[in-house]
Design an enzyme around this catalytic site. Structure first.
Site, short mmCIF file in Angstrom:
data_model
loop_
_atom_site.label_atom_id
_atom_site.label_comp_id
_atom_site.label_asym_id
_atom_site.label_seq_id
_atom_site.Cartn_x
_atom_site.Cartn_y
_atom_site.Cartn_z
N HIS A 194 0.85 -1.18 0.00
CA HIS A 194 0.00 0.00 0.00
C HIS A 194 0.89 1.24 0.00
O HIS A 194 2.13 1.13 -0.08
CB HIS A 194 -0.96 -0.01 1.20
CG HIS A 194 -0.28 -0.24 2.52
ND1 HIS A 194 0.65 0.62 3.06
CD2 HIS A 194 -0.39 -1.26 3.42
CE1 HIS A 194 1.06 0.18 4.22
NE2 HIS A 194 0.47 -0.97 4.47
N HIS A 201 4.00 1.29 2.25
CA HIS A 201 5.17 0.59 1.70
C HIS A 201 5.84 1.42 0.60
O HIS A 201 7.07 1.52 0.54
CB HIS A 201 4.76 -0.76 1.10
CG HIS A 201 4.19 -1.73 2.08
ND1 HIS A 201 2.88 -2.14 2.03
CD2 HIS A 201 4.74 -2.38 3.14
CE1 HIS A 201 2.65 -3.01 3.00
NE2 HIS A 201 3.76 -3.16 3.69
N ARG A 227 -3.83 -5.09 6.51
CA ARG A 227 -5.01 -5.72 7.10
C ARG A 227 -6.28 -4.89 6.92
O ARG A 227 -7.38 -5.39 7.13
CB ARG A 227 -4.77 -5.98 8.59
CG ARG A 227 -3.76 -7.09 8.87
CD ARG A 227 -3.60 -7.32 10.37
NE ARG A 227 -2.86 -8.55 10.63
CZ ARG A 227 -1.54 -8.65 10.66
NH1 ARG A 227 -0.82 -7.57 10.42
NH2 ARG A 227 -0.94 -9.80 10.91
#
Length: 284
Positions: free
Chosen positions: A36, A39, A189
């Site tokens: 995402h 990162h 998550r």
């Protein structure tokens, strides 16, 4: 242009050796995939500070203490590679389990002290798994710099400690937490949140920012933390695992703001465990 994908330590080291011969500085961004913007911000930081950037992708079974969580963790290598290509990352290193932990593998790296409490109290063995895989990745890549997000603040401390204790020369670079527009800290998550839970999830950060503000104003810790915990539960979270004030530099528990501090939280919403943290300014 696609990013080259390497699967073995042998391939990885051959490429790095070529870079070294050319006098190039190497950066590494360790990930478990499901990339995402958080990162990608690490990748951009690596590209800005080194000549060649390796992004690692390995869903590390040793850092999961819950088989269901491991099974549910998103695996999106094709999409991850597509996100990396336009940034200009030089390699995606994506070994399989047998490459990372071959038959007979029997070594565990365990970091005491900073790995205890907080997430360590609720995820037994987690940081041993993190320390083991990060040690291997740093030794495999031989990177000059490694980039980690502050969102996993306890992990950052574990990694810094293991590099110091094991004389691994890689410099660990901490990068700021990236948030959605509504304040929710980015996490792989988050995609598992239902629509209702996604609407309520940002209230974790909201409570954290409010608590940090009250602490900075001089409100006692013993008053602020219970109020923040109640606010998180009232917002739709089912459980607050921990909400603690710790030392910025050593993660020691604090009862007051007599030195640089960090407020850390872990809470469950709709079967998804979310973590967050914020630095806390000392009262004027």
């Amino acid at each position: 242009m696609s990013v080259p994908i390497f699967r073995t330590v042998k391939e990885l080291r051959a490429a790095v050796a070529d870079w070294r011969r050319d006098g190039l500085r190497v950066g590494v961004v360790p990930t478990m995939g499901a990339l995402h913007e958080g990162h990608l911000s690490l990748v951009r930081a690596a590209l800005a500070n080194t000549d060649r950037v390796i992004v690692t992708l390995f869903v590390n079974p040793k850092q999961f203490n819950n088989a269901g969580d491991l099974a549910a963790y998103p695996r999106t290598e094709k999409e991850d590679a597509a996100k990396l290509a336009p940034l200009g990352a030089h390699m995606l290193y994506a070994p399989d389990g047998a490459e990372m932990y071959p038959n007979g593998f029997s070594t565990t790296v365990s970091v005491s002290g900073v790995s205890e409490g907080l997430c360590g109290a609720f995820r037994p063995g987690h940081f041993d798994g993190v320390a083991t895989v990060v040690t291997k990745l740093l030794l495999q890549t031989g990177a000059d710099l490694a980039f980690f997000g502050e969102k996993d603040f306890q992990q950052l401390h574990v990694v810094r400690r293991l590099t110091r204790d094991l004389d691994i020369p890689t410099q660990i670079i901490a990068c700021p937490t990236v948030r959605e527009a509504d304040g929710l800290a980015l996490s792989s998550r988050n995609v598992r949140l239902s629509a209702d839970d996604r609407r309520n999830a940002p209230k974790l950060a909201e409570a954290l920012f409010a608590a940090a503000g009250r602490l900075a104003e001089g409100t006692p810790v013993a008053e602020v933390l219970p109020n923040a915990r109640d606010a998180i539960l009232a917002a739709g979270y089912q459980e607050v695992e921990y909400l603690e004030l710790r030392g910025e530099d050593d993660l020691a528990p604090l009862s007051g703001l007599d030195r640089p501090a960090r407020l850390l939280v872990a809470a469950w919403i709709g079967g998804v465990r979310l973590i967050d943290n914020l630095p806390v300014a000392q009262p004027a």
